[in-house]
Design a protein around this motif. Structure first.
Motif, PDB file in Angstrom:
ATOM      1  N   GLU A   1       2.582  22.352  39.524  1.00  0.00           N
ATOM      2  CA  GLU A   1       4.038  22.329  39.461  1.00  0.00           C
ATOM      3  C   GLU A   1       4.543  22.972  38.167  1.00  0.00           C
ATOM      4  O   GLU A   1       5.506  23.753  38.177  1.00  0.00           O
ATOM      5  CB  GLU A   1       4.527  20.881  39.558  1.00  0.00           C
ATOM      6  N   GLN A   2       3.889  22.660  37.058  1.00  0.00           N
ATOM      7  CA  GLN A   2       4.280  23.260  35.781  1.00  0.00           C
ATOM      8  C   GLN A   2       4.004  24.759  35.763  1.00  0.00           C
ATOM      9  O   GLN A   2       4.814  25.544  35.249  1.00  0.00           O
ATOM     10  CB  GLN A   2       3.526  22.576  34.636  1.00  0.00           C
ATOM     11  N   ARG A   3       2.893  25.158  36.349  1.00  0.00           N
ATOM     12  CA  ARG A   3       2.583  26.597  36.389  1.00  0.00           C
ATOM     13  C   ARG A   3       3.624  27.353  37.198  1.00  0.00           C
ATOM     14  O   ARG A   3       4.087  28.427  36.787  1.00  0.00           O
ATOM     15  CB  ARG A   3       1.183  26.806  36.980  1.00  0.00           C
ATOM     16  N   HIS A   4       3.994  26.814  38.349  1.00  0.00           N
ATOM     17  CA  HIS A   4       4.995  27.485  39.179  1.00  0.00           C
ATOM     18  C   HIS A   4       6.341  27.560  38.452  1.00  0.00           C
ATOM     19  O   HIS A   4       7.066  28.563  38.563  1.00  0.00           O
ATOM     20  CB  HIS A   4       5.150  26.740  40.506  1.00  0.00           C
ATOM     21  N   GLU A   5       6.668  26.526  37.698  1.00  0.00           N
ATOM     22  CA  GLU A   5       7.922  26.541  36.952  1.00  0.00           C
ATOM     23  C   GLU A   5       7.926  27.653  35.908  1.00  0.00           C
ATOM     24  O   GLU A   5       8.910  28.391  35.759  1.00  0.00           O
ATOM     25  CB  GLU A   5       8.136  25.190  36.278  1.00  0.00           C
ATOM     26  N   VAL A   6       6.825  27.791  35.170  1.00  0.00           N
ATOM     27  CA  VAL A   6       6.745  28.829  34.134  1.00  0.00           C
ATOM     28  C   VAL A   6       6.764  30.215  34.761  1.00  0.00           C
ATOM     29  O   VAL A   6       7.439  31.135  34.269  1.00  0.00           O
ATOM     30  CB  VAL A   6       5.478  28.619  33.278  1.00  0.00           C
ATOM     31  N   ILE A   7       6.044  30.400  35.854  1.00  0.00           N
ATOM     32  CA  ILE A   7       6.034  31.698  36.531  1.00  0.00           C
ATOM     33  C   ILE A   7       7.431  32.060  37.009  1.00  0.00           C
ATOM     34  O   ILE A   7       7.882  33.211  36.874  1.00  0.00           O
ATOM     35  CB  ILE A   7       5.021  31.671  37.696  1.00  0.00           C
ATOM     36  N   GLN A   8       8.134  31.077  37.567  1.00  0.00           N
ATOM     37  CA  GLN A   8       9.493  31.341  38.042  1.00  0.00           C
ATOM     38  C   GLN A   8      10.413  31.728  36.888  1.00  0.00           C
ATOM     39  O   GLN A   8      11.245  32.631  37.018  1.00  0.00           O
ATOM     40  CB  GLN A   8      10.025  30.086  38.754  1.00  0.00           C
ATOM     41  N   LYS A   9      10.278  31.064  35.741  1.00  0.00           N
ATOM     42  CA  LYS A   9      11.104  31.421  34.586  1.00  0.00           C
ATOM     43  C   LYS A   9      10.772  32.811  34.067  1.00  0.00           C
ATOM     44  O   LYS A   9      11.667  33.557  33.653  1.00  0.00           O
ATOM     45  CB  LYS A   9      10.913  30.383  33.478  1.00  0.00           C
ATOM     46  N   LEU A  10       9.508  33.159  34.067  1.00  0.00           N
ATOM     47  CA  LEU A  10       9.134  34.504  33.619  1.00  0.00           C
ATOM     48  C   LEU A  10       9.765  35.570  34.505  1.00  0.00           C
ATOM     49  O   LEU A  10      10.258  36.597  34.016  1.00  0.00           O
ATOM     50  CB  LEU A  10       7.607  34.650  33.615  1.00  0.00           C
ATOM     51  N   ILE A  11       9.756  35.342  35.813  1.00  0.00           N
ATOM     52  CA  ILE A  11      10.306  36.338  36.734  1.00  0.00           C
ATOM     53  C   ILE A  11      11.818  36.385  36.641  1.00  0.00           C
ATOM     54  O   ILE A  11      12.425  37.472  36.589  1.00  0.00           O
ATOM     55  CB  ILE A  11       9.842  36.021  38.174  1.00  0.00           C
ATOM     56  N   GLU A  12      12.471  35.228  36.587  1.00  0.00           N
ATOM     57  CA  GLU A  12      13.936  35.198  36.599  1.00  0.00           C
ATOM     58  C   GLU A  12      14.538  35.584  35.252  1.00  0.00           C
ATOM     59  O   GLU A  12      15.462  36.395  35.185  1.00  0.00           O
ATOM     60  CB  GLU A  12      14.414  33.795  37.004  1.00  0.00           C
ATOM     61  N   GLN A  13      14.014  35.004  34.146  1.00  0.00           N
ATOM     62  CA  GLN A  13      14.631  35.225  32.846  1.00  0.00           C
ATOM     63  C   GLN A  13      14.159  36.496  32.158  1.00  0.00           C
ATOM     64  O   GLN A  13      14.883  37.051  31.339  1.00  0.00           O
ATOM     65  CB  GLN A  13      14.368  34.014  31.939  1.00  0.00           C
ATOM     66  N   LEU A  14      12.959  36.956  32.486  1.00  0.00           N
ATOM     67  CA  LEU A  14      12.465  38.198  31.896  1.00  0.00           C
ATOM     68  C   LEU A  14      12.541  39.353  32.884  1.00  0.00           C
ATOM     69  O   LEU A  14      13.213  40.359  32.644  1.00  0.00           O
ATOM     70  CB  LEU A  14      11.019  38.009  31.413  1.00  0.00           C
ATOM     71  N   GLY A  15      11.826  39.224  34.011  1.00  0.00           N
ATOM     72  CA  GLY A  15      11.779  40.326  34.968  1.00  0.00           C
ATOM     73  C   GLY A  15      13.121  40.655  35.587  1.00  0.00           C
ATOM     74  O   GLY A  15      13.400  41.823  35.902  1.00  0.00           O
ATOM     75  N   GLN A  16      13.982  39.650  35.789  1.00  0.00           N
ATOM     76  CA  GLN A  16      15.299  39.872  36.363  1.00  0.00           C
ATOM     77  C   GLN A  16      16.414  39.599  35.350  1.00  0.00           C
ATOM     78  O   GLN A  16      17.553  39.350  35.727  1.00  0.00           O
ATOM     79  CB  GLN A  16      15.482  38.962  37.590  1.00  0.00           C
ATOM     80  N   GLY A  17      16.075  39.621  34.043  1.00  0.00           N
ATOM     81  CA  GLY A  17      17.051  39.346  33.005  1.00  0.00           C
ATOM     82  C   GLY A  17      18.115  40.419  32.903  1.00  0.00           C
ATOM     83  O   GLY A  17      17.921  41.572  33.299  1.00  0.00           O
ATOM     84  N   LYS A  18      19.253  40.037  32.349  1.00  0.00           N
ATOM     85  CA  LYS A  18      20.356  40.985  32.205  1.00  0.00           C
ATOM     86  C   LYS A  18      20.061  42.037  31.144  1.00  0.00           C
ATOM     87  O   LYS A  18      20.499  43.178  31.258  1.00  0.00           O
ATOM     88  CB  LYS A  18      21.641  40.232  31.858  1.00  0.00           C
ATOM     89  N   SER A  19      19.338  41.663  30.097  1.00  0.00           N
ATOM     90  CA  SER A  19      19.025  42.598  29.022  1.00  0.00           C
ATOM     91  C   SER A  19      17.795  43.424  29.395  1.00  0.00           C
ATOM     92  O   SER A  19      16.786  42.877  29.851  1.00  0.00           O
ATOM     93  CB  SER A  19      18.771  41.829  27.721  1.00  0.00           C
ATOM     94  N   TYR A  20      17.869  44.718  29.199  1.00  0.00           N
ATOM     95  CA  TYR A  20      16.715  45.580  29.485  1.00  0.00           C
ATOM     96  C   TYR A  20      15.565  45.254  28.544  1.00  0.00           C
ATOM     97  O   TYR A  20      14.394  45.479  28.863  1.00  0.00           O
ATOM     98  CB  TYR A  20      17.107  47.058  29.367  1.00  0.00           C
ATOM     99  N   TRP A  21      15.901  44.716  27.358  1.00  0.00           N
ATOM    100  CA  TRP A  21      14.856  44.334  26.401  1.00  0.00           C
ATOM    101  C   TRP A  21      13.979  43.220  26.978  1.00  0.00           C
ATOM    102  O   TRP A  21      12.758  43.238  26.821  1.00  0.00           O
ATOM    103  CB  TRP A  21      15.528  43.873  25.106  1.00  0.00           C
TER     104      TRP A  21
END
Length: 863
Positions: A561-581
């Motif tokens: 459960e914790q792994r899935h949460e971290v993976i989801q945050k990586l994809i949403e906040q980084l991979g789909q983040g508003k900032s190109y950085w």
């Protein structure tokens, strides 16, 4: 000068006009020195050189008629001329340099010494040619009136002596040295002779040194000038190494004893340091009868009349105590230990009733010396642990260790932080006694101390939690609660400072924590902090270090459960983040995931989110993705990932057809050619991919075993809850039936243990698995579990044990400094690793196994 006053409208009346003129005249006076510094046309004409001249001709012209700065430039360019045209440079340029050096200034002399040494090191000419052309120039300028120039030429000569043949050294250097070392020569000449003889001692045989060099050595040791005696005393170490043990005992030691009683403090200091460095060459009799009395007198005088030796004594005390260890009596051993303790706290004792200004000034002058003494004591602390034996550390040295770690001066605490790892290694099983000092240094107010400690932080933490024979669970429980807040505080202090390199280094070292503390502690105290750093920090190396450490934490997280949460945050906040950085950092994170995780893991969670960035509106993101595509393709396996390969090819076609940025289009075309040449691995093992496939299968096995461990822990918790409820029911029934006859009571009491034993027998298998699973992420597995079972799909305890032990033995990630490399032992090479489908079967068998155990337990309870 009148002040310049600004009005809303400029007033050009006569009274104000004169004030403006005076101000302008002042400005012209200020500018005059700038104008005078410019070159006149005549000066420019003299500095101009014909462009058609060759390099050799230009060098000769500038040395003949140019200015000093031009001649210095030619001398600095001598190594380049020697590489291009050595024959012409030696024939035309070098004679001109020799002429100019007679009247040259200090700058040209220093430049020439460096250039001559560079020519020797580059081996532009043979050593015979070099000695014939350059050696005489070096010897002529060796006795320059400027001490800096003389030392520069001397360094060049000492380097030349190493390369010259013996005969050349003997005729060109040793023979003239006899006259240069005489008392009638200048002080500078005799000092140069001392240093040359120290270098010649390693060049010739012992009998030549005894016949030709030792008489000069004795003469210079008795020179009337203390500078010469000091210089010659420091060269006795090199001479002793050249002549051997016997001559050292008969010739060098008597000279050192006499110099140790010299009237000059610098001579006595040089003699003491030479004695310490030569301890290994003296036998036990010489140490006890000659060296030890001298050392005792040095120690006694250091606090009384001769404080000049105090800093040197504190620096060499560790080497001295261990060198004389075999001849110490118990009383002498205790005396030297007390002397070290006194030095360790020197300058920290506050004396009352002394307010004299002269005493205060004297204290200020001595403060730096006392700080150096305590710093040297911190440097020698590991040697003193060996001196007193690590078993006696707590009684003899712990108080000094505490004082040095809490010293008010940063250099002392910095030195203790550097030597902390050596201290921890020496203490071994008693390392838990210094965990409070580790916490103190981690929370030190100086980032320099923290930076020094972080260098070996993974090794220190591993020793704290796992080191030593007696370091059981109690010591871990004592150290961990203090360490975690200290580690978080250290990271926050480094983050708020301007020293981003310390912060980066700290984040890299924190990747060792899965080997030290539990998965839940990392998740709640460190993992989210790493994600915050990636999102908010402005320093790219710091972001990358946090990204890599986060991937390591994710790799060893034991809850799905914790792994899935971290993976989801990586994809949403980084991979789909508003900032190109942030999207760029997502690609960096994916690189680390491909390095640390299996191919199937990356393909399952990150393959498609990476491909979505082919439509990114920012060209830099698409460009970085293009560079990453070959690595992305290497994670695919055929035929399992055939649909992902089709998605990859579709995205590449879209980039080729729709890309408008020229730079991105150029890179994607180049990447397409590289992708066409790549070969994709298949599910079955192949020879050309054998090592990579073997490593990937091992990573995949570890990931699946983590899932199985989580399942076993859940089953244990459920079984414990069930057993608790059953025991409660049985207790209630026993209480109700206690009113009946004693026979019935006995039968009830006999039936209760029977049922509990049956339950425990059914759970014995899972308990053994769970114990091994709990040790997976916190400590290294025992080497006895070294063989991997060839049939890991069996629904038995042996299959699980073999697979777990194989994972621990053949592919443990070693936590070293900045990178994590996967090591495979010989046993893993002979093992049969399952494919991805067989790994899935492993889970199916584990589920069947758990279901079977549940059914058997339910049947037993019903009975």
């Amino acid at each position: 000068m009148h002040p310049i006053i600004f009005f809303s409208r400029m007033d050009f009346s006569q009274s104000n006009l004169f004030g403006y003129i005076e101000d302008l005249q002042e400005l012209t006076i200020i500018e005059r020195p700038v104008r005078r510094s410019l070159k006149t046309p005549e000066e420019i004409e003299r500095l101009t050189v014909d462009e058609e001249l060759s390099d050799i001709e230009r060098a000769v012209y500038l040395l003949s008629s140019g200015q000093d700065i031009q001649g210095t430039s030619v001398v600095a360019n001598l190594p380049v001329l020697m590489r291009q045209n050595p024959a012409e440079t030696l024939r035309r340029v070098l004679p001109k340099i020799r002429e100019v050096l007679h009247v040259a200034g200090v700058e040209m002399q220093l430049t020439a010494a460096v250039s001559f040494l560079t020519v020797l090191q580059e081996e532009s000419v043979s050593i015979h040619t070099y000695s014939h052309s350059f050696l005489h120039i070096i010897l002529q300028n060796l006795e320059h009136r400027d001490a800096g120039v003389s030392n520069a030429w001397l360094e060049t000569l000492l380097a030349v002596i190493e390369a010259l043949p013996k005969e050349t050294v003997r005729h060109e250097i040793l023979n003239p040295l006899v006259s240069k070392a005489q008392l009638s020569q200048t002080l500078q000449s005799r000092l140069v002779s001392c240093k040359i003889m120290g270098k010649l001692a390693n060049k010739f045989e012992a009998h030549i040194i005894k016949r030709e060099i030792l008489p000069l050595v004795k003469s210079l040791c008795q020179d009337v000038e203390y500078e010469v005696r000091t210089c010659m005393c420091r060269q006795l170490e090199h001479i002793a190494q050249g002549i051997g043990t016997e001559l050292t005992k008969t010739v060098v030691l008597p000279e050192l004893v006499e110099l140790a009683r010299d009237e000059g403090s610098s001579v006595r200091l040089a003699a003491f340091e030479t004695l310490v460095n030569l301890l290994d060459m003296f036998d036990a009799d010489d140490r006890s009868q000659t060296v030890l009395p001298l050392v005792k007198s040095f120690c006694e005088k250091s606090f009384k009349a001769d404080e000049s030796i105090l800093v040197s004594l504190s620096f060499n005390l560790g080497k001295l105590c261990n060198g004389l260890y075999g001849i110490f009596t118990p009383e002498q051993h205790l005396r030297f230990l007390e002397f070290y303790k006194k030095l360790s706290t020197l300058g920290l004792q506050q004396e009352n009733g002394h307010n004299d200004n002269q005493l205060q000034l004297q204290t200020l002058e001595q403060e730096k010396k006392y700080i150096s003494v305590r710093k040297n004591c911190a440097y020698n602390f590991p040697a003193m642990i060996v001196f007193v034996d690590p078993k006696n550390f707590h009684l003899e040295l712990y108080s000094i260790f505490f004082c040095l770690c809490h010293d008010p001066e940063v250099p002392v605490r910095y030195t203790m932080a550097i030597s902390f790892y050596e201290v921890a290694k020496l203490l071994n099983s008693g390392v838990y006694t210094i965990h409070k000092e580790l916490v103190t240094l981690l929370q030190d107010e100086s980032l320099e101390v923290l930076d020094a400690l972080v260098g070996h932080l993974p090794e220190i933490l591993e020793l704290m939690t796992n080191g030593g024979e007696n370091s059981g669970s109690e010591s871990k429980l004592l150290s961990i609660p203090d360490l975690i807040p200290a580690l978080t505080t250290a990271e926050q202090r480094a983050a708020t400072s301007l020293k981003w390199r310390t912060h980066e280094k700290l984040l890299q070292k924190y990747a060792c924590l899965p080997h030290i503390i539990s998965s839940d502690q990392i998740y709640y105290r460190f993992l989210h902090r790493m994600l915050t750093i990636i999102l908010t920090n402005n320093v790219l190396p710091v972001q990358k270090a946090a990204a890599r450490t986060l991937c390591v934490y994710l790799r060893y997280n034991r809850k799905q459960e914790q792994r899935h949460e971290v993976i989801q945050k990586l994809i949403e906040q980084l991979g789909q983040g508003k900032s190109y950085w942030n999207r760029l950092r997502f690609l960096d994170t994916c690189e680390f995931i491909m390095e640390l995780f299996s191919k199937s893991f990356f393909c399952k969670y990150f393959f498609l989110p990476v491909l979505e960035l082919t439509h990114d509106p920012v060209a830099n993101v698409r460009m970085k993705l293009c560079y990453l595509l070959p690595k992305v393709k290497s994670t695919l396996k055929i035929p399992t990932d055939k649909h992902l390969l089709q998605q990859l090819e579709l995205c590449i076609r879209k980039l080729l057809c729709q890309e408008k940025d020229k730079d991105v289009l150029t890179i994607i075309k180049r990447t397409v050619l590289e992708l066409d040449r790549m070969e994709i691995s298949v599910d079955a093992f192949q020879k050309r991919f054998y090592e990579n496939d073997l490593l990937d299968q091992e990573k995949e096995r570890q990931e699946h075993l983590l899932l199985e461990m989580e399942q076993l822990e859940k089953e244990k918790q459920q079984n414990e809850g069930r057993s608790t409820s059953i025991n409660d029911k049985m207790f209630e029934k026993k209480r109700r039936d206690s009113k009946t006859s004693s026979v019935l009571t006995k039968s009830i009491t006999l039936s209760v243990p029977g049922s509990s034993s049956a339950t425990s027998a059914g759970k014995e298998d899972k308990k053994s698995k769970l114990v091994r699973s709990q040790s997976f992420s916190t400590q290294a597995l025992h080497p006895k579990y070294s063989n991997i079972d060839k049939c890991p799909n069996k629904s038995s305890a042996t299959g699980y044990t073999s697979s777990l032990s194989g994972m621990g033995k053949s592919c443990m990630l070693s936590f070293s400094d900045d990178s994590f490399r996967t090591h495979s032992t010989g046993n893993s090479g002979n093992a049969a690793f399952p494919s991805s489908s067989s790994s899935r079967n492993l889970f199916n068998s584990a589920d069947q196994k758990s279901n079977g155990n549940k059914e058997s337990q339910s049947r037993k309870m019903s009975m």
